[in-house]
Each structure stands twice: as structure tokens, then as C-alpha cells.
Motif scaffolding. Structure first.
Motif, PDB file in Angstrom:
ATOM      1  N   TYR A   1     -64.961 -27.632 -13.650  1.00 21.85           N
ATOM      2  CA  TYR A   1     -65.275 -27.420 -12.095  1.00 21.85           C
ATOM      3  C   TYR A   1     -65.356 -25.949 -11.783  1.00 21.85           C
ATOM      4  CZ  TYR A   1     -63.057 -28.091  -8.398  1.00 21.85           C
ATOM      5  OH  TYR A   1     -62.351 -28.906  -6.189  1.00 21.85           O
TER       6      TYR A   1
ATOM      7  N   LEU B   1     -49.864 -25.457  -1.960  1.00 22.50           N
ATOM      8  CA  LEU B   1     -51.152 -26.072  -1.214  1.00 22.50           C
ATOM      9  C   LEU B   1     -51.358 -25.260  -0.034  1.00 22.50           C
ATOM     10  CD1 LEU B   1     -50.854 -30.028  -1.517  1.00 22.50           C
ATOM     11  CD2 LEU B   1     -52.914 -28.702  -2.662  1.00 22.50           C
TER      12      LEU B   1
ATOM     13  N   MET C   1     -57.584 -29.194  -7.460  1.00 18.05           N
ATOM     14  CA  MET C   1     -58.265 -29.535  -6.213  1.00 18.05           C
ATOM     15  C   MET C   1     -59.008 -28.584  -5.316  1.00 18.05           C
ATOM     16  SD  MET C   1     -57.282 -33.810  -5.706  1.00 18.05           S
ATOM     17  CE  MET C   1     -59.711 -34.158  -4.891  1.00 18.05           C
TER      18      MET C   1
ATOM     19  N   PHE D   1     -63.828 -32.622  -0.943  1.00 19.43           N
ATOM     20  CA  PHE D   1     -63.582 -32.836  -1.891  1.00 19.43           C
ATOM     21  C   PHE D   1     -64.804 -33.580  -2.874  1.00 19.43           C
ATOM     22  CE2 PHE D   1     -62.325 -34.135  -6.338  1.00 19.43           C
ATOM     23  CZ  PHE D   1     -62.246 -32.963  -6.919  1.00 19.43           C
ATOM     24  N   LYS D   2     -66.206 -32.379  -3.751  1.00 19.89           N
ATOM     25  CA  LYS D   2     -66.968 -32.917  -4.430  1.00 19.89           C
ATOM     26  C   LYS D   2     -68.330 -34.413  -3.097  1.00 19.89           C
ATOM     27  CE  LYS D   2     -65.137 -33.012  -8.963  1.00 19.89           C
ATOM     28  NZ  LYS D   2     -65.030 -34.336  -9.720  1.00 19.89           N
TER      29      LYS D   2
ATOM     30  N   LEU E   1     -54.211 -30.432   5.668  1.00 16.91           N
ATOM     31  CA  LEU E   1     -54.759 -29.415   5.246  1.00 16.91           C
ATOM     32  C   LEU E   1     -56.047 -29.581   4.557  1.00 16.91           C
ATOM     33  CD1 LEU E   1     -53.685 -29.340   2.410  1.00 16.91           C
ATOM     34  CD2 LEU E   1     -52.577 -27.226   3.084  1.00 16.91           C
ATOM     35  N   ARG E   2     -56.197 -30.828   3.785  1.00 13.76           N
ATOM     36  CA  ARG E   2     -57.834 -31.630   2.800  1.00 13.76           C
ATOM     37  C   ARG E   2     -58.892 -30.520   3.739  1.00 13.76           C
ATOM     38  NH1 ARG E   2     -56.759 -37.433   2.006  1.00 13.76           N
ATOM     39  NH2 ARG E   2     -56.357 -37.155   3.952  1.00 13.76           N
TER      40      ARG E   2
ATOM     41  N   GLN F   1     -57.816 -38.128 -10.217  1.00 12.86           N
ATOM     42  CA  GLN F   1     -57.541 -38.507  -8.842  1.00 12.86           C
ATOM     43  C   GLN F   1     -58.686 -38.540  -8.721  1.00 12.86           C
ATOM     44  OE1 GLN F   1     -56.996 -34.256  -9.757  1.00 12.86           O
ATOM     45  NE2 GLN F   1     -59.378 -33.602  -9.745  1.00 12.86           N
ATOM     46  N   ASP F   2     -60.343 -38.840  -9.238  1.00 12.99           N
ATOM     47  CA  ASP F   2     -61.064 -39.314  -8.902  1.00 12.99           C
ATOM     48  C   ASP F   2     -61.433 -40.623  -8.186  1.00 12.99           C
ATOM     49  OD1 ASP F   2     -62.760 -37.038  -9.456  1.00 12.99           O
ATOM     50  OD2 ASP F   2     -61.973 -37.284 -10.489  1.00 12.99           O
TER      51      ASP F   2
ATOM     52  N   TRP G   1     -55.450 -34.933  -2.513  1.00 11.25           N
ATOM     53  CA  TRP G   1     -55.684 -33.755  -2.138  1.00 11.25           C
ATOM     54  C   TRP G   1     -54.616 -33.133  -3.885  1.00 11.25           C
ATOM     55  CZ3 TRP G   1     -58.859 -30.213  -1.211  1.00 11.25           C
ATOM     56  CH2 TRP G   1     -59.160 -29.846  -0.585  1.00 11.25           C
TER      57      TRP G   1
END
Lengths: 425, 894
Positions: free
Chosen positions: B412, B301, B370, A10-11, A6-7, B359-360, B366
Motif C-alpha cells: 500500500y 483520523l 486508509m 480510497f483505491k 472526512l472520508r 476492510q476491502d 474508513w
């Protein structure tokens, strides 16, 4: 069962630059393909015939011709020629006299109306002819050239016609060209477009008048050619309102106001193609109401007391009109020819004497004409038969506007028949 | 004596077979175990034996594998591998391989197939989890092949009869099988009656009354796949209520895996049955809010994903109908997001504070923060302005806090809501925030905060900067400061530098149609220099920094103006030198080779952009041409580096070069041709093949008839491509278009290809004429195909125009007109097809003239279709139609 990822991105931008490169490439390729197709569609399909004469060229006319005389003569030069096919771009590259000769051949010339054609109301258009110089306007390669009927250049100018000026945003292929049949109207410096021969390289010669007028109106409107003059557009163009040959149409063109000075009415058969030279499928008609030049004038602008005609002298002394099938008006003595220093091909001026013209079965039976002299040097052609007759009728028993109206209303009545009565009360 | 010897002989034979059978059975077990040995040599030998066995006797091989899987006496490892090999014998990823395997299975002797299927069904009752779980997957594969053929009708019945068996593991295995089966087969091959039974069994298995967690989990996972079968059941209120109640209850199960699986079902329901959700949405909100707040991350999630998925639905609906709902709208918008907005937003803002350290730096990360921010961004796109006042207090409260988590979360949140709300609503805030962001990007001590800050700046430039925005965010006064900060930030750690490059990308893009003078001009040199410096950083391989730098360089070049053309020209030898250096490297390890390939791709991409830019205006093109020979020789060397496949980027760049070079490109053809052919043969990397097909078109237009000597080879390859079912279908439409390009280039010389190309076009046309019953995706593809076919016809007609050979096309005219008529009747062509189709009508008339006039006059296309196009609002359609009318008018009147 597979785990469900489900990702979400991102950015990250929605598409990668590589994808963008691919898409931009596809865009460019699609555009190029369209250009190539358009180029093919609009090119090379309009090869016009150039008849280059083997005989010695006509004298080149330096002075402008009296304009109302320009209208209806045709070159009677027999086609004893070697044919060479050129398109207009090649023709444009021809040197002065070659180009002039070529262009002189390209206009469609109306006959004079001596009686009302059949199916007038159904098959014909009418419009008021602007007074002025009949010319061809050719736009190509970033420039526009107008040429008079005898092929000489009238103007060389930038215009908003397709490829008519060196501007960046000219659409279409650079080599494509357009040819308009126009009348240049001096007082408002406007080209009135009366027919379209070629548009963006696509020939309309083989199209019906109905289609050409539709195309003319829709295409001209898409350009900025009808805008007032500007830096890249030196002369204004304008279309001419065209009507069906019914009562309303006839009254509009005859009595209605136009932004230009009228010089007669032009009638076009809807089904006729653009045919170079004389054609009975376009007709011109004039009366005092719609033209200053009903009766021919001499070079001083005076109406001569007797009708004058210009005829061409043949080898055998016959005097003929400029028609494709020339009409013989008489014959000169060989002695007289020698004595007067005349040669075959000379254009000679005659006066129609009191005996006049007499007809049998619609054909000329006898003509009482009297030799006056050689014609004006500016004349390129002899008179056509229909012109002589029209001028003769104007002086004796003209075809009047009421006759035209009558033809229209009688055909309406006929068409409607007894069962279909139109209420007009 | 004779009699006795016959008996003896039979005895001997029988024993031999029994012996052989036993030997083989023993043998296969050992081979399967050996195939998993740690000893590479043993493993390799075993794999060889398996391969041999399969090649020599496929039915025997499959039978012994199914026997192995079914046998309770065998070790679990050999049973499991036997099942996997069986499964791989039935299915493959590649479309063509899959097709082969399906055909192979269907052609097996039915006794063999029945024996195998019996073994498989029998294995479902095995108490060994690995055995029954593998068997259930294999059964699903067989079902995927046989059910669409109306074979194995008893399968579902026999599975359902298992459900009522006592041992829980049998029930579990059966439910798993049903789940896998629903994943494999399409709903339309199963009768509604059987669907009802499957759903009843599955939903009962999910029910809270089911005591066994394994069974309940298997049932919940099976429902996920079976949801697509439940269209009819979801329109029945009672059945839907029941399913929804059971799913919602399962989200509250004490077992985390069941909760997760139940939420997965909810996510799937949110997109499949959006329009049925209204009665349940309040309950679902409560359940998801609780999960997001309290539950374990995998469950939380999924709960967030439910709302993201609802956003996807509502964004689609609102985009499609523009908010204007009438009785005609297929699906109404229920505005679930708008209704729950304040609660949703506050729920999501909480998640933003749950970041993970670093995390970056982790590509695969995930987490809940995020997911929460992503969902917030989708909500902003769904509701627009209304989200701004709900998020602003959170930003203001947290953005200056000492805890980096709060500053990052605030930033964010701000970055997430920049797409959706109107510029009017955002601009005042952004104007204030911009300075703060610029300062944070230089001064904040935390990398995570700086990363998000740079990303947010990029979003500001992406959505609030450009020619369409009324009040510019970037002005003469702050432009210099922004660029200085971004260039400075490009020296920061790789993940921050990468985001700074991204921000610069959108900054440049905003000036795309700025006119003749760009505010970036004074900084152009410095920007380009800084980007090149970034590409040389030792750590440029991290966080895809090098890629980002080249991509930004590309965008800066694309959006540059004439003022900086000379600097773009100076860039040519610089990038050429870089590319040259990659070619000098010798004896590379496979890892280094991969890096070299990647870098060459980036450099070729960059050159492509530069070529396209400089080639688009005459003066720069003229100067650029001095490099053409050198560039081409570099590209050829790039190709030579890679043995089998052609570098897609180099191919794209060569297309751009051909476009810019024109007829002079002929001099490169001899050397280039083999790579062109190689590209056209690249079935596996279909993108490469597609790009190469496009380049053939570029070259056709550049060389025109000079391409003739290469056409035999190109046409042969294109025809092979078309008849291959290995090649991805998306490449086929452009191949048809390419026929048109070739014909247009070589004119009547296309004659010799007509006999091959025309029948292919004709059969493709027949296939694409009717789309009835196709889904949207298929209709879209059909239209692409039609467009390709029509472009081919256009090119062929125009290519033959004015040639003495136009008569060769007469035999095809009536079919082509029928094709036009039938796609017109079908009423599902898009605007592009409409334009191309009406153009073909004109081309046909233009080229065939009066010879085709009666055919044309009989066709529907020349009347209704043409009239419809003539009155189209689409300028391009109208233009094509007018042209067609003109051409027809000529053809008919001559």
C-alpha cells in the motif's frame, strides 16, 4: 451541527467512467458545434457571379498564348446576358468551355501606367511582377487546379493549400475552397501568389488590397504550401514581397534581386477591392531594367518597326479598345469590311504609322493606323487603351523610373512641409 | 337588553376562543405524538391532520408548534417533533423549495413571527436537552432568513446576554445556537463588532477554565462554524495567538469529543488560514503526532486529516504558481510538508499496519490505515521525488514478511507514492517491483494483499505507462505476462477482480495514442472475452465488479486501433443481445427493477462508446450502420421501461448515434421525440436534462433543416427550462448554446422564435455582463453563461446569413455589441469566452454587413478587443479574431 465526513476516495480513480463518457460527449459536441459554426462562417458567403453568355461562345484557344500579351486585355463582351450566380464549386463542375469562360472573367487586370497617380506614396503598394503565366489556383475537395486567364487548365495537382490534397489532416470543411491569383514561374516551377481572392471558402473580393495582402501573408504562412514539393504537394507556392510606394520600396523592387525573373512592376491601390476585369486601381509599369518585354513583340519574338495594336471591329465599322468604356481609334469602310471578309467582333491588327497618335485634353484626338490583318487566333481580346498608350510612350517619350522616384520624393517633400525637415545627412 | 346581550355575546365568543385554543393545544400534542406512533395507521392519520392544519391556517400552525416546543409541561417527544416540523417549514434541500419557504416566512404577519421567535428564545433556557437543542437549530434557520434582510437585529445581543447566565445548560444551548447560526448565515451579514463578541463568547467557552464539558464541547463545535467569521481576528497577532492556544489546549482535553472537535477546528483552520499557520506548525505537529500514535481513532483520523488538508493547500499553491513565487503570488507556499517530511512519513507508515480485517469488502470503511495511506499519497504529490528514499526501506523490510499486515502495508505504501515523484526516480524500482507484484497477485494467500497489489499495478499503469513516459515499463517481453496475470486475477474474489479490471483499464489507457498498431491487438479478443465473462459472474454485483468490467471494456474499445475494428464490430450484436435480454424480464420486484436499470445503464454506456468509436472512421461507420435500426429500437424500448424519467445513458448513446447517422436519423424522430421532450422536462435529475439538451444539438447538426417540424416543441421546452428556477443552473448555459444549434440548423425559420429567445438572451447577457465581487465559482459560472449566450448569438447570425431576413436581427445588434464591449471592459473573461465573443463580432459583421458598419465602428470591441485577440497566444482566439477582422473589413468596405 452536521458531522463532518472526512472520508476521501480510497483505491478509486478520481473520476468515474460515466463522468468520462459525459465529458468525452461534451468534448465531441463542442467540437461539432465549432465545426458547424466554422462551416457556416466560411461557406456560401462568396457567391461569385457567372455571366453565361447567350451569344455563341468564343473560339476555344488550344495553344498557349504568348505570355507577355496575356496581361492586360479584357473581354469587351457587352453584358447583354442572362445572369446566373454560381459559386466556384459549381463553376468547377461546369464542363470544359463553360468553366473556361467563367474563369476567364474572374481575374483582376491592371491598366498600364501612363502617368503617376495622385497620393502615390500614401495609397499604393508596389511589387516586382514575376515573369510567367498569370493564373487562378483553386483548391477544393482534395485537389488543386490552376487555370490560365483564358480559362484553360494549366495544372491539376495535389497541394498543401486548404483542401488541396486528399490527406487525412486537412483542416476545415471538405467543401470549402480557396482561390489564389498567381503567376506560374516556369524556371523554378513555382506559383507566385500575387493576390488572394478566397480563403477556405471565405471571399475576399470585397476586402481592400491592404487587408488581402495581410491575409495572404498570414494565411499562406500557416499552411505548408510554401514548402518544397512533395508527394502531396506537387508545386511550391511563394508570396511576393510587397512594398509601400516610397523611395525605398521603388528602389527595392526595381533594382533588388528576386528569386524570380521580373516582368515589370505592379502597383496596387491599398483601398481597392478585388475587381474582376480591367481596373485603374492596379497598374503595371515596365522598363528594360525590370522586364524583357517592354516593347511588344510579334509572334516570332521580334520587335516590329512600327507599334502594332489590336482593335475590335464593331457593327458600324468602328475600331475600339477592350475597355469598359471603349475608345474608338478609327473606322473601317463598309466596302473594305466586306471585301476583306471581316465581321463584327473580329480582332484586327493595325500598325501605328508615322502620323502617330495625337491627344487633346488627355483624350485621343487622332490615330494614324494602318490595317495589317486579323490578329493571332490565340488573342481573346483587343488591346486596352492604356496599353496602346503605354506602348506608344515607350517608343516616343517613356515614363521613366526616375519619373516615378521624382513623384515619390516630391510628394514626400510636400507632405513634410517646411516645418518638418527630415535630416538625411 | 341590547347592551346585556352584547356582553353575553362577547363572553361567549371569548370563551369559545379560549376553549378552542385549549382544544387545539391539547390536540396538537396528541397529533404530534401519534405521528411518531409505531402503528402505521395512527401515524398516517396524524400526518394527515398536521398537513391539513398547516394548509388551512399556516400562522396558527406555526404558532402552536412553537408554543408546543416552548412548553415545559409537554412531553419531550412532541416538543422535539414540533421543533423539527418548524425547522422543515423554514428550509429545504431543493433550491426552489427553499426559496418558496423563505418567501413564505418573510410574508408572515410580523406579530406572528415575533411570537414564534420569543417562544424559540425562551426554549433555549429549557433544561430538557432535546428541546433546547431543537430550538437552537430553528433559531439558526430563522436567522438564516432574517439576518440577510436586516431583520431580527436584537438576536445576537439577546443570545450573548444568555452567555452570562448561571445554568450551564443555557450557556450550552446558546453556544450551540451561535454555532448553528454561523453555519446558516454568511459572514458579511454580521457586523465585525458582533463577530468580535460572538468569538469572545465562543473562545471563552472553549477555555480550559470552563469546568462544564458540555459547555466546552458546544463552544468548540461553535468555533468550527464561526472560523469563517474570524478573518479580521486572524490577521491580529494577539487574537490569533489566543484562538490558536485555546484550540490547541482543547486537543488535550480529557474528553474525547472535545479533542475530536478541537482537531476538526485545526483541520478547518489549515485550509482557511493556511498562510497564518507558520508560528504554530511545530506545536501542531507534536499534537497531531501524539494523537495519531495514541489517541482514539476518531481523534487520530482528524489529526491525519490535518496533514492531508495541508497537502491539498500546498498542491493547489504549487500547481497555481508552478513553484515560482514572486511578490505577486497571493499565498506563498510555506513548505510545511517538506519541512516535516521525515517525521510525517514515519508517523504515517506506522498507521499502515493498523488495517482492519475485510476492510476491502466494506464500502463505507474508513480507518486509520486508509487515512494514513491516503495522506502518504498526498504527500508524495506535494514533495515529489524526496519521499521515495524515505518510504523504500519500509517497503523492503515488510514486503516479504509472513504477517499479511506487513506485506499489505508495504504494498500500500508503494502504491501510494506512485503519483508525484518523477518517472526517472520511480522507474528503476518499479521495474524490479513489477515482477514481484505480478507474482504476488497470483500467489499471495491473503485477499487483502492481492487487492492492494492489483490496485498498485493499476497505479503503476496509470502514472508510469503511456505515450508521455520515456522509458516504458511495459515492453514486448512482459506485456503478455501482465495480461495473463490480470485476466487470471479477474477470476479471483470480487474485490480483487475489480482491482484487476481497474489495472487493465489503465493498461489500455496507456496505449490511447499508440498509433496504428497497439501491443494489445494480439490479446484483444481474449481481453474482451474475459471482461464479458466477468460481467456474467454470479457475484459480479459485489464490490461494483460488473461496473468495473464494463468500464474497462469501454476503455479497451476507446483505445483500440483500426487493426481490431472488426472485433469491435462483432461486439455490437453481443452487447445488443445483452440489452435485449434485460428488456425481456417480466414482473420484476422493485429491487430487481433497480438492478435492471443499472445494467441497462452500463450496456447503453458501452454501446455509446462503441458507436462513437466506430462512427469516427468512415469504413467502420459504414459497416456499423447496418445495426442502427435495431440499436435505435432497443434504446426506445429502454426508454419505455422507465415511466417518468429518461435513462441518461440511453440518451447519451442516442446522441452518439445521431452524430454517426447524420440526416438519416430523421426516420427515428417521430418515435424518439416524446422521450426527447421528457428528458428536457426532467428538472429533478438535471444531468438527464443537460444530456438531453446536448442531444438536441447533436440532432440539429445531424438533421439540419429536417429538424424543423420538431422545433416548436423543443423551443417551448427549452424556454420553459430557462425560466424555471427549479432547474439546476448548470443546465442553462448549454440551453443557450442549443438555441444557436437550432438556428444554425433551420436558418431563417428561426424567425418565429426570435421574439422569445432574444429577450431571454438579452436579460441573461445583462446579468452576466458584470461579475464584480463574485467569487471564483461564480465567475466561472458567469463565463459559462456568457459562452452559452455568445454561442446562441453566433448560431443565430450564421443561421440568418444570406437570407432576405437578416434585417430582423438589426434591432439586436447594438445591444449585442454593448454586451461584447462590457465583458471586454470587465476583464475577467476566460479564453473560451474570448474566442466565442470575438467570433460573434465577426458573425454580426458577416451577416449584417454594411448595415451594421457604423455600429461596429463605434464599438470598442472592433478596436481594442479585436486587437488584443489578434495578438493572442491562443491559436483559437487568434483564428476567430482574424476571421472577425476579415468579416468586419468586408462589412465596412462594402
Amino acid at each position: 451541527m452536521a458531522p463532518h465526513d472526512l472520508r476521501r476516495p480510497f483505491k478509486r480513480p478520481a473520476i468515474s467512467d460515466q463522468q468520462r463518457r459525459r465529458e468525452l460527449t461534451l468534448l465531441r459536441q463542442n467540437q461539432s458545434r465549432c465545426d458547424a459554426q466554422n462551416h457556416a462562417r466560411f461557406l456560401a458567403s462568396s457567391v461569385l457571379a457567372l455571366h453565361s453568355q447567350s451569344q455563341s461562345p468564343e473560339p476555344i484557344f488550344e495553344s498557349p498564348i504568348v505570355e507577355h500579351e496575356l496581361e492586360t486585355e479584357v473581354d469587351s463582351e457587352p453584358e447583354t446576358v442572362q445572369h446566373r450566380e454560381l459559386d466556384v464549386r459549381q463553376a468547377s463542375k461546369l464542363g470544359g468551355s463553360g468553366a473556361r469562360k467563367w474563369f476567364a472573367k474572374q481575374l483582376m487586370l491592371p491598366e498600364w501606367m501612363i502617368d503617376v497617380p495622385d497620393r502615390f506614396i500614401h495609397d499604393w503598394y508596389v511589387f516586382a511582377r514575376p515573369a510567367g503565366k498569370r493564373c487562378f489556383v483553386v483548391s477544393s475537395n482534395g485537389t488543386t487546379v490552376s487555370r490560365l486567364r483564358n480559362g484553360s487548365i494549366l495544372h491539376h495537382f495535389p497541394s498543401a493549400l486548404p483542401n488541396g490534397a486528399r490527406t487525412k489532416d486537412n483542416s476545415g470543411s471538405a467543401q470549402s475552397y480557396s482561390i489564389l491569383d498567381c503567376i506560374f514561374h516556369e524556371s523554378d516551377q513555382t506559383y507566385y501568389v500575387i493576390d488572394m481572392v478566397c480563403w477556405q471558402g471565405y471571399s475576399l473580393y470585397d476586402c481592400t488590397a491592404e487587408f488581402r495582402f495581410f491575409w495572404l501573408n498570414s494565411k499562406l504562412a500557416e499552411t505548408r504550401a510554401c514548402d518544397p514539393p512533395s508527394h502531396y504537394h506537387k508545386y511550391k507556392f511563394s508570396s511576393v514581397p510587397v512594398y509601400n510606394c516610397d523611395e525605398t520600396g521603388l528602389l527595392s523592387v526595381h533594382r533588388g534581386a528576386t528569386p524570380y525573373v521580373k516582368d515589370g512592376l505592379l502597383f496596387y491601390n491599398k483601398h481597392a477591392h478585388y475587381q474582376t476585369g480591367n481596373t485603374p486601381l492596379t497598374l503595371v509599369w515596365k522598363d528594360e531594367n525590370c522586364s524583357q518585354y517592354v516593347i511588344d513583340t510579334d509572334s516570332k519574338g521580334q520587335i516590329p518597326s512600327q507599334q502594332q495594336v489590336v482593335l475590335e471591329l464593331q457593327d458600324d465599322g468602328k475600331l475600339i479598345t477592350s475597355d469598359d468604356l471603349p475608345v474608338v481609334f478609327g473606322c473601317l469602310d463598309a466596302d473594305f469590311i466586306v471585301k476583306s471578309g471581316l465581321h463584327s467582333g473580329n480582332l484586327l491588327r493595325f500598325a501605328v504609322s508615322d502620323g502617330g497618335l495625337s491627344f487633346a485634353d488627355g483624350k485621343l484626338e487622332q490615330a494614324d493606323i494602318q490595317y495589317l490583318g486579323k490578329s493571332n487566333r490565340a488573342r481573346a481580346f483587343a488591346d486596352s487603351f492604356s496599353k496602346v498608350i503605354f506602348q506608344y510612350m515607350v517608343r516616343h517619350s517613356p515614363l521613366r523610373f526616375d519619373d516615378l522616384l521624382a513623384a515619390v520624393s516630391s510628394s514626400t517633400a510636400k507632405a513634410n512641409g517646411p516645418s518638418d525637415v527630415e535630416m538625411s545627412g | 337588553r341590547n347592551y346585556k346581550s352584547v356582553i353575553f355575546f362577547l363572553w361567549l365568543v371569548t370563551n369559545c376562543f379560549i376553549f378552542l385554543g385549549q382544544y387545539m393545544a391539547m390536540e396538537i400534542t396528541q397529533v404530534l405524538l401519534n405521528a411518531q406512533s409505531v402503528d402505521g395507521h395512527v401515524r398516517k392519520h396524524a400526518e394527515e391532520s398536521l398537513k391539513q392544519f398547516q394548509e388551512q391556517n399556516l400562522p396558527g400552525f406555526l404558532l402552536s408548534l412553537s408554543g408546543e416546543l416552548a412548553s415545559e409541561e409537554k412531553p419531550v417527544d412532541s416538543r422535539k417533533l414540533a421543533g423539527l416540523i418548524l425547522k422543515n417549514a423554514l428550509d429545504a434541500k431543493e433550491q426552489h423549495r427553499k426559496f418558496e419557504l423563505v418567501q413564505r416566512w418573510l410574508s408572515l404577519d410580523s406579530n406572528v413571527k415575533n411570537q414564534i421567535k420569543t417562544c424559540l428564545l425562551q426554549t433555549l433556557s429549557s433544561p430538557v436537552p432535546d428541546a433546547h437543542s431543537t430550538a437552537s437549530q430553528v433559531i439558526a434557520k430563522v436567522a438564516g432568513i432574517e439576518l440577510p434582510q436586516k431583520q431580527w437585529p436584537e438576536l445576537i445581543g439577546s443570545l450573548l446576554s444568555n452567555i452570562h447566565q448561571v445554568p450551564a445548560h443555557v450557556k450550552q444551548a446558546t453556544l450551540e445556537t451561535l454555532g448553528y447560526m454561523c453555519e446558516e448565515v454568511s459572514p458579511d451579514v454580521v457586523d465585525q463588532d458582533q463577530v468580535n463578541k460572538i468569538l469572545t463568547a465562543v473562545v471563552q467557552g472553549m477555555n480550559a477554565s470552563e469546568a462544564n464539558n458540555d459547555v466546552r464541547l458546544a463552544a468548540t463545535r461553535a468555533l468550527y462554524n464561526a472560523l469563517g467569521f474570524a478573518q479580521a481576528n486572524f490577521t491580529n497577532d494577539m487574537e490569533r495567538d489566543y484562538i490558536m492556544r485555546v484550540v490547541c489546549e482543547a486537543t488535550l482535553s480529557p474528553e474525547v469529543k472535545i479533542r475530536q472537535a478541537a482537531f476538526e477546528c485545526l483541520v478547518s483552520i489549515s485550509s482557511t488560514y493556511y498562510e497564518k499557520l507558520a508560528p504554530y506548525i511545530q506545536d501542531i505537529f507534536n499534537i497531531t503526532a501524539k494523537a495519531v500514535k495514541e489517541d482514539e481513532e476518531p481523534v487520530a483520523l482528524q489529526a491525519i486529516e490535518f496533514w492531508s488538508s495541508i497537502c491539498d493547500e500546498e498542491i493547489d499553491i504549487l500547481e497555481e504558481y508552478g513553484g515560482d513565487f514572486t511578490g505577486d503570488s497571493d499565498i506563498p507556499c510555506f513548505y510545511f510538508i517538506r519541512q516535516a517530511l521525515p517525521a510525517l512519513v514515519s508517523m504515517l507508515l506506522e498507521t499502515l499496519l493498523k488495517q482492519e480485517e475485510d476492510q476491502d469488502q466494506d464500502e463505507g470503511a474508513w480507518n486509520i490505515a486508509m487515512a494514513g495511506g491516503t495522506c502518504l499519497g498526498l504527500i508524495a504529490r506535494t514533495v515529489g521525488d524526496d519521499i521515495v528514499p524515505l518510504v523504500m526501506p519500509f517497503i523492503e523490510e515488510n514486503i516479504t514478511k509472513p504477517d499479511w499486515r506487513q506485506r499489505e502495508a508495504a504494498t500500500y505504501a508503494f502504491g501510494s507514492i506512485l503519483e508525484g515523484p518523477s518517472p526517472d526516480k520511480l522507474t528503476p524500482t518499479v521495474n524490479v517491483a513489477l515482477n514481484f507484484m505480478l507474482s504476488a497477485l497470483t500467489k499471495d494467500p491473503n485477499n487483502h494483499v492481492k487487492d492492494t497489489t492489483a490496485w498498485t499495478l493499476g497505479r503503476i499503469f496509470e502514472f508510469l505507462h503511456g505515450s508521455t513516459v520515456e522509458t516504458p515499463i511495459i515492453t514486448h517481453t512482459n506485456c503478455q505476462q501482465i495480461i495473463t496475470v490480470l485476466l487470471q486475477s479477474m477470476k479471483d474474489v470480487p474485490n480483487v477482480a475489480e482491482k484487476a479490471c481497474g489495472a487493465l483499464y489503465f493498461l489500455a489507457q496507456g496505449y490511447e495514442d499508440v498509433g496504428s498498431s497497439s501491443p494489445l491487438t494480439p490479446f484483444f479478443q481474449e481481453i474482451v472475452q474475459s471482461l464479458l465473462t466477468v460481467t456474467h459472474r454470479d457475484d459480479a454485483g459485489e464490490s461494483r465488479l460488473r461496473t468495473a468490467a464494463y468500464e474497462t471494456l469501454n476503455e479497451v474499445v476507446r483505445c483500440s486501433t483500426d487493426e481490431t475494428a472488426s472485433m469491435v464490430l462483432q461486439l455490437v450484436p453481443v452487447i445488443m443481445m445483452e440489452l435485449h435480454q434485460t428488456l425481456e424480464a417480466q414482473k420484476l420486484s422493485s429491487d430487481e427493477r433497480e438492478k435492471q436499470n443499472e445494467l441497462q445503464g452500463l450496456l447503453c454506456g458501452c454501446l455509446q462508446v462503441i458507436i462513437q468509436k466506430l462512427g469516427s472512421s468512415e469504413p467502420t461507420k459504414y459497416v456499423f450502420m447496418q445495426y442502427a435500426d435495431q440499436i435505435m429500437s432497443l434504446f426506445l424500448r429502454v426508454f419505455a421501461c422507465r415511466s417518468a424519467t429518461v435513462h441518461e445513458e440511453a440518451m447519451l448513446a442516442i446522441g452518439a448515434l445521431a452524430y454517426a447517422t447524420g440526416p438519416d436519423f430523421a426516420k427515428y424522430m417521430q418515435e424518439f421525440y416524446k422521450y426527447l421532450e421528457m428528458g428536457l422536462q426532467n428538472f429533478e435529475e438535471y444531468q438527464v436534462c443537460a444530456v438531453t439538451v446536448g442531444v438536441v444539438g447533436d440532432i440539429c447538426r445531424a438533421l439540419e433543416d429536417k429538424i424543423l417540424p420538431y422545433c416548436d416543441g423543443i423551443m417551448t421546452q427549452l424556454l420553459k427550462d430557462l425560466s424555471s428556477y427549479q432547474l439546476h443552473r448548470s443546465v442553462k448555459p448549454p440551453i443557450f448554446s442549443c438555441f444557436g444549434d437550432i438556428s444554425l440548423a433551420i436558418g431563417e425559420n428561426f424567425e418565429k422564435y426570435l421574439m422569445y429567445a432574444m429577450p431571454m438572451l438579452q436579460s441573461a447577457a445583462e446579468l452576466s455582463a458584470h461579475t464584480s465581487g463574485a467569487d471564483d465559482e461564480m465567475t466561472e459560472y458567469t463565463n459559462l453563461l456568457r459562452n452559452g449566450i455568445l454561442e446562441a448569438y453566433s448560431g443565430i447570425f450564421q443561421g440568418f446569413k444570406n437570407s432576405p431576413k437578416t434585417q430582423l436581427l438589426m434591432p439586436y445588434a447594438s445591444h449585442i455589441l454593448q454586451f461584447l464591449d462590457s465583458i471586454y471592459m470587465e476583464k475577467d473573461m476566460d479564453d473560451v469566452v474570448m474566442k466565442t465573443a470575438i467570433g460573434v463580432l465577426g458573425d454580426l459583421a458577416d451577416t449584417l454587413g454594411s448595415n451594421a458598419s457604423s455600429l461596429i465602428q463605434q464599438s470598442l470591441s472592433s478596436k481594442d478587443f479585436l486587437n488584443e485577440c489578434l495578438s493572442s497566444d491562443d491559436h483559437l482566439i487568434k483564428e476567430s479574431a482574424e476571421w472577425a477582422k476579415l468579416a468586419i473589413s468586408r462589412a465596412i468596405s462594402v
